[in-house]
Design a protein around this motif. Structure first.
Motif, PDB file in Angstrom:
ATOM      1  N   SER A 333    -123.515  23.786   6.197  1.00  0.00           N
ATOM      2  CA  SER A 333    -122.587  24.255   5.176  1.00  0.00           C
ATOM      3  C   SER A 333    -123.259  24.179   3.813  1.00  0.00           C
ATOM      4  N   TYR A 487    -112.530  17.487   2.653  1.00  0.00           N
ATOM      5  CA  TYR A 487    -112.906  18.487   3.642  1.00  0.00           C
ATOM      6  C   TYR A 487    -111.981  18.389   4.848  1.00  0.00           C
ATOM      7  N   GLU A 489    -110.842  19.277   8.871  1.00  0.00           N
ATOM      8  CA  GLU A 489    -111.527  18.894  10.091  1.00  0.00           C
ATOM      9  C   GLU A 489    -112.692  19.808  10.418  1.00  0.00           C
ATOM     10  N   ASN A 490    -112.586  21.076  10.078  1.00  0.00           N
ATOM     11  CA  ASN A 490    -113.659  22.001  10.382  1.00  0.00           C
ATOM     12  C   ASN A 490    -114.656  22.129   9.241  1.00  0.00           C
ATOM     13  N   GLY A 491    -114.622  21.205   8.320  1.00  0.00           N
ATOM     14  CA  GLY A 491    -115.596  21.200   7.249  1.00  0.00           C
ATOM     15  C   GLY A 491    -115.296  22.161   6.126  1.00  0.00           C
ATOM     16  N   GLN A 669    -122.275  23.931  13.964  1.00  0.00           N
ATOM     17  CA  GLN A 669    -121.404  23.566  12.849  1.00  0.00           C
ATOM     18  C   GLN A 669    -120.239  22.702  13.318  1.00  0.00           C
ATOM     19  N   SER A 673    -119.203  18.955  12.376  1.00  0.00           N
ATOM     20  CA  SER A 673    -117.884  18.569  11.860  1.00  0.00           C
ATOM     21  C   SER A 673    -117.314  17.394  12.643  1.00  0.00           C
ATOM     22  N   GLU A 677    -116.170  13.830  11.136  1.00  0.00           N
ATOM     23  CA  GLU A 677    -114.927  13.116  11.419  1.00  0.00           C
ATOM     24  C   GLU A 677    -115.209  11.675  11.811  1.00  0.00           C
ATOM     25  N   SER A 705    -107.572  16.892  14.958  1.00  0.00           N
ATOM     26  CA  SER A 705    -108.277  17.955  14.252  1.00  0.00           C
ATOM     27  C   SER A 705    -108.403  19.221  15.078  1.00  0.00           C
ATOM     28  N   SER A 707    -110.895  19.834  16.975  1.00  0.00           N
ATOM     29  CA  SER A 707    -112.317  20.173  17.094  1.00  0.00           C
ATOM     30  C   SER A 707    -112.884  19.870  18.464  1.00  0.00           C
TER      31      SER A 707
END
Length: 984
Positions: A333, A487, A489-491, A669, A673, A677, A705, A707
């Motif tokens: 990111s 940020y 959960e997914n950044g 990515q 993430s 977390e 989240s 994720s």
């Protein structure tokens, strides 16, 4: 906290004076409306007047809803604090919520009772502000409270309050410092600003200064800076100028002037040579920072710099995203932006290094890209996309009269920082006139200077860095227990969603003058005094009128649910699927999250960059998300560009390409993430507790989240993604929800053309099996060691014998008293009485099936065990001997009823309500019937609802903290204590 200079654009649209550009054809057949065309008509009509005591008042009339935004801005912030008095501005933000002479309790009480929304207060380098949006009938109450703390505060401040708020500030600091990268701000300010510079110390300031401050010191600070002549009051909403003049004169007219605050000259410093620094922190990825100090927001170079930073790292198709994230794949990111302040601003560029990649390589790539961009500047297309994207984003965020970014804020900022409420017009004109050449010139002028170059690496924090954090802290927002993490959960960046500010009402006698009689600037004539012996009467507040819900069906059977809202020329669409995190395959947990992240990374004939650029040209924003029960692909669109925006949405939903290269990039990515977390206290707890409560096989037994797990994400194949899409993202599992400035007659043909021929695949539709296993899950404390934590993150939970489909309204209202609001039993005990937490709360998420009850309390390390014991005791008392009293019942019921109109002020609010109605199988008139149902509730019924389902002895507690310091305290509670590793 980045300030966008494009914020005022939405304000025009809210004023209903915008002439919409002609519709455009999709992707190049016609040019989108120019930025100049969009901003040309921008206008926030306002009137202004100044009282004899110097209070500047700005009034904007907006009749779309029966609410008024009240926003008071004091032109005093942390940059104005002298040596030895750092942190006073922020401390006063807290103290001014704790009661005034004629309203000597938490100010939240009267405002909650009248149904205030968007209420809070913030402190920053340049200002302190307080704001609330209240029903029109409660305007006098809000003005009474704001004027009382402006002119009648000091008699209510005593040492007990001062000491209490010092403790709250310290816990606020611990909460911020405990986050990954939480010590970075200290290092940045120290490196960028020389000794004695007003912006060198952070807003909370020195704890030593605050601890050493006497009551007289604090009162003298208030006398010097919080007079009406150093403030701006903005009223925006359902009122006219005559009404505003009469009410403001009544409540504020007798407050004497204060001294004039001296304004220091502030230089824009430059480093003599690049400064390199490396920090260690408990972070998941190495982050590279590049910082420069640039001029303040009144400098003509700021708008070109802001646009330039968007092109560099702010757009989805930014230079850095394309080069480092999409192509080289060396970063997961990137960001670039300008934090804009009154006298200076700060440029920040960051890159999070992909695990396994040499950080030095990424740093060189980053520096080379910045240097090339500064040398050559942006293209004309990049400038237009950046400006259009920001304009559209502001339209999306400024459909409110108040809050953090409404029209009141736009007018107030211009008045306070630039002595011009219409400063936004000049900014927008400059943005429309920006060219590649003007942006390049600004970049070369300011970014060719030496940079501060910081690298934060995973590891243990050093004693030096922690010592530097001991003296000062970050920006304060009261209260921060509603604050979203920086940020998600997914950044991805999440704008703050704070709510609440301590306010209450009780009558006391006595008054202390704001300034001494001989103070400079004090008025020389006697002033009529307003009667403050009792609070003003709240006028009639009407119940919510919910917009008509209209329905249609497309030729393939897809249902359309629509509600019209014409405040701004925009449309919001959400295509919702009956899936959610509960549908994520247990064998490969994270399949849904990876699939959703790939939808806009290649679809139809466009690749990832093409989709990003298309959205920017259209001013559209398309995103995917999932709750526990629902998966949605949502779109914000300008009305003028609705048809081509829907073309793009249809491609993203129906025709994603799932390109192998993109799968691997997004997989990396998401894995990053998940690591992020597991580096964050909140993230660790949210990943752990649901599985402990529900078990791994239950649909809800997944990280909150969405994720997934590292193992699951690594195992997902392209075939798995295609199969999940075929099972869940399909027309016979979907409904389309729309709100905004259109009609169902206009909308249905557009949707029919893009979704009506979408056929369900041959694969069977997905199913979720909700069946509880019989495994015992006894109450216990699960301790997760996170050394060096200055604070313990407590998250507890239990499963309730109710479902969201049951509509447990009484339980939800009872929970407001227990832990759901600022004035709740839990928060008032742990924060306001004991001073062990910055905030503590309970929540009962409205899931369709078995609902949980969560308790969250980040507390200081040495009070971890006592905090759990206190929370259990508070719950037991609430459920037995100290049930809901008449005052709590009346205040809570009034808040639930009176806050409804303000709660549905925007199209996005309305869209969320439509989704909730459908997901929980409520009738279309559900919200309109709520007031009568609320009024019928008795305290006895609320007590019964809570006592029937909440079991304080059955909670499972997750504690994330320094185990060596915490574990001995936990063993005294009487529950079994077990250790668990992060990510276990």
């Amino acid at each position: 906290m980045r300030r966008s200079l494009f914020r005022p654009i939405a304000a025009l649209l809210l004023a209903t004076s915008l002439t919409a550009p002609a519709p455009m054809a999709f992707l190049g057949a016609a040019e989108p409306a120019s930025v100049a065309a969009l901003v040309k008509a921008v206008d926030i009509p306002y009137d202004s007047f100044t009282l004899d005591n110097g209070l500047r008042v700005i009034v904007h009339s907006d009749r779309k809803a029966p609410v008024v935004a009240v926003s008071v801005w004091y032109h005093i912030g942390s940059k104005d604090e002298p040596a030895g008095k750092t942190g006073f501005a922020h401390l006063f933000e807290h103290l001014m919520f704790n009661g005034s002479e004629n309203a000597n309790e938490d100010f939240f009480k009267p405002l909650e009772s009248v149904g205030a929304t968007d209420l809070n207060g913030t402190t920053w380098f340049d200002r302190t502000n307080y704001f609330e949006t209240v029903p029109t009938g409660a305007l006098d109450m809000a003005l009474f409270l704001e004027s009382d703390r402006m002119g009648h505060l000091l008699g209510a401040i005593d040492k007990a309050k001062l000491d209490n708020q010092r403790g709250v500030v310290q816990n606020e600091k611990r909460q911020g410092d405990n986050e990954p990268y939480g010590l970075v701000e200290y290092a940045q300010l120290k490196a960028l600003f020389p000794e004695g510079h007003p912006y060198r110390h952070s807003t909370i300031g020195s704890m030593q200064d605050l601890d050493n401050a006497s009551l007289d010191d604090v009162k003298n600070w208030f006398r010097a800076h919080y007079g009406p002549n150093n403030a701006v009051l903005v009223l925006a909403g359902d009122l006219d100028l005559a009404t505003a003049k009469a009410k403001v004169q009544k409540w504020f007219g007798d407050i004497p002037r204060g001294p004039e605050t001296a304004r220091r000259e502030v230089s824009v410093p430059s480093l003599k040579a690049p400064v390199d620094q490396v920090m260690k922190d408990r972070v998941a990825q190495t982050r590279i920072y590049r910082n420069w100090v640039v001029p303040g927001l009144n400098d003509p170079d700021l708008i070109p710099l802001d646009l330039g930073m968007d092109v560099l790292g702010g757009l989805a198709s930014s230079r850095l995203d394309n080069a480092l994230v999409r192509k080289a794949k060396t970063a997961v990111s990137v960001t670039a932006g300008v934090q804009q302040f009154e006298k200076i601003s700060m440029v920040e560029v960051t890159a999070d290094v992909k695990p396994g990649v040499d950080a030095k390589l990424v740093a060189k790539q980053l520096d080379d890209l910045i240097a090339e961009f500064v040398k050559k500047g942006p293209t004309a297309d990049e400038v237009k996309r950046a400006a259009t994207k920001q304009v559209a984003g502001e339209i999306a965020g400024l459909e409110t009269v108040g809050g953090f970014s409404g029209k009141a804020v736009t007018l107030a900022e211009g008045a306070v920082y630039s002595n011009d409420p219409e400063k936004y017009k000049k900014d927008l004109a400059a943005a429309a006139a920006a060219t590649p050449q003007s942006i390049r010139a600004a970049l070369q002028k300011w970014l060719n200077r030496p940079a501060y170059r910081l690298v934060v690496e995973p590891g243990e924090r050093t004693d030096t860095d922690m010592a530097a954090a001991g003296g000062s802290a970050r920006e304060g927002m009261s209260p921060a227990w509603y604050r979203n993490p920086k940020y998600a959960e997914n950044g991805k960046f999440v704008a703050p969603a704070e709510a609440g500010a301590a306010m209450a009402l009780a009558m006391v006698s006595g008054q202390e003058p704001l300034v001494a009689p001989a103070s400079a600037g004090a008025t020389s004539r006697p002033l009529a005094k307003v009667d403050r012996s009792s609070p003003p009467k709240v006028e009639d507040i009407k119940d919510l009128t919910f917009p008509a819900v209209e329905r249609a069906t497309l030729s393939n059977g897809m249902q359309v649910v629509f509600a019209r809202r014409t405040t701004v020329p925009t449309v919001r669409v959400s295509v919702a699927f009956d899936a959610g995190n509960a549908a994520d395959p247990k064998a490969k947990l994270g399949t849904q999250g990876l699939m959703l992240s790939l939808l806009d990374e290649g679809a139809g004939k466009l690749d990832s960059i093409g989709i990003a650029e298309a959205q920017e040209r259209l001013g559209a924003q398309i995103s995917s998300s999932a709750t526990m029960d629902r998966t949605s692909v949502s779109m914000f669109a300008l009305k003028a560009n609705l048809a081509p925006s829907l073309d793009l949405l249809a491609d993203i939903i129906q025709r994603p390409t799932f390109a192998p290269a993109e799968i691997e990039r997004l997989r990396a990515q998401i894995l990053a993430s998940i690591s992020a977390e597991n580096a964050q206290p909140r993230g660790i707890a949210r990943r752990t507790l649901p599985i402990l409560l529900y078990g791994k096989m239950h649909p809800y037994g997944v990280p909150l989240s969405g994720s997934g797990t590292e193992e699951g994400v690594k195992a997902v194949t392209r075939a798995d993604l295609l199969a999940f899409h075929a099972s869940w993202i399909r027309p016979d599992n979907a409904k389309i929800f729309v709100t905004g400035d259109t009609t169902l007659d206009e909308l249905k043909p557009l949707l029919e053309a893009r979704f009506g021929r979408w056929a369900a695949p041959a694969a069977p539709k997905g199913e979720k099996l909700f069946a509880m296993d019989r495994m015992a899950r006894p109450a216990r404390i699960v301790l997760i060691d996170r050394p060096q934590s200055p604070q313990s993150y407590i998250m507890a939970g239990q499963l309730l014998p109710v479902k969201g489909l049951d509509d447990p309204m009484s339980l939800v209202v009872a929970n407001e008293v227990l832990g759901g609001s600022f004035l709740s039993r839990l928060n008032m005990d742990l924060r306001e009485t004991k001073g062990w937490a910055y905030g503590a709360f309970t929540q009962a998420p409205m899931l369709r099936e078995t609902m949980p009850l969560y308790l969250v309390a980040p507390v200081q390390t040495d009070k971890t065990g006592p905090s759990i014991a206190a929370a259990i005791a508070d719950m037991k008392a609430f459920l037995t001997t100290k049930g809901i009293d008449d005052e709590e019942r009346e205040r809570t019921i009034n808040n639930q009823i009176r806050s409804l109109p303000g709660s549905f002020e925007t199209s996005n609010d309305l869209l969320g309500a439509l989704l909730q109605i459908d997901s929980l199988r409520r009738p279309d008139d559900y919200y309109e019937k709520l007031p009568a149902r609320y009024r019928a509730l008795t305290a006895k019924e609320l007590d019964a609802a809570a006592r029937a389902v909440i079991r304080p002895d059955d909670f499972i507690w997750v504690v994330v903290g320094d185990a060596a310091k915490v574990e001995p305290q936990l063993k005294e509670i009487g529950l079994p204590v077990e250790r668990m590793s992060i990510g276990q």
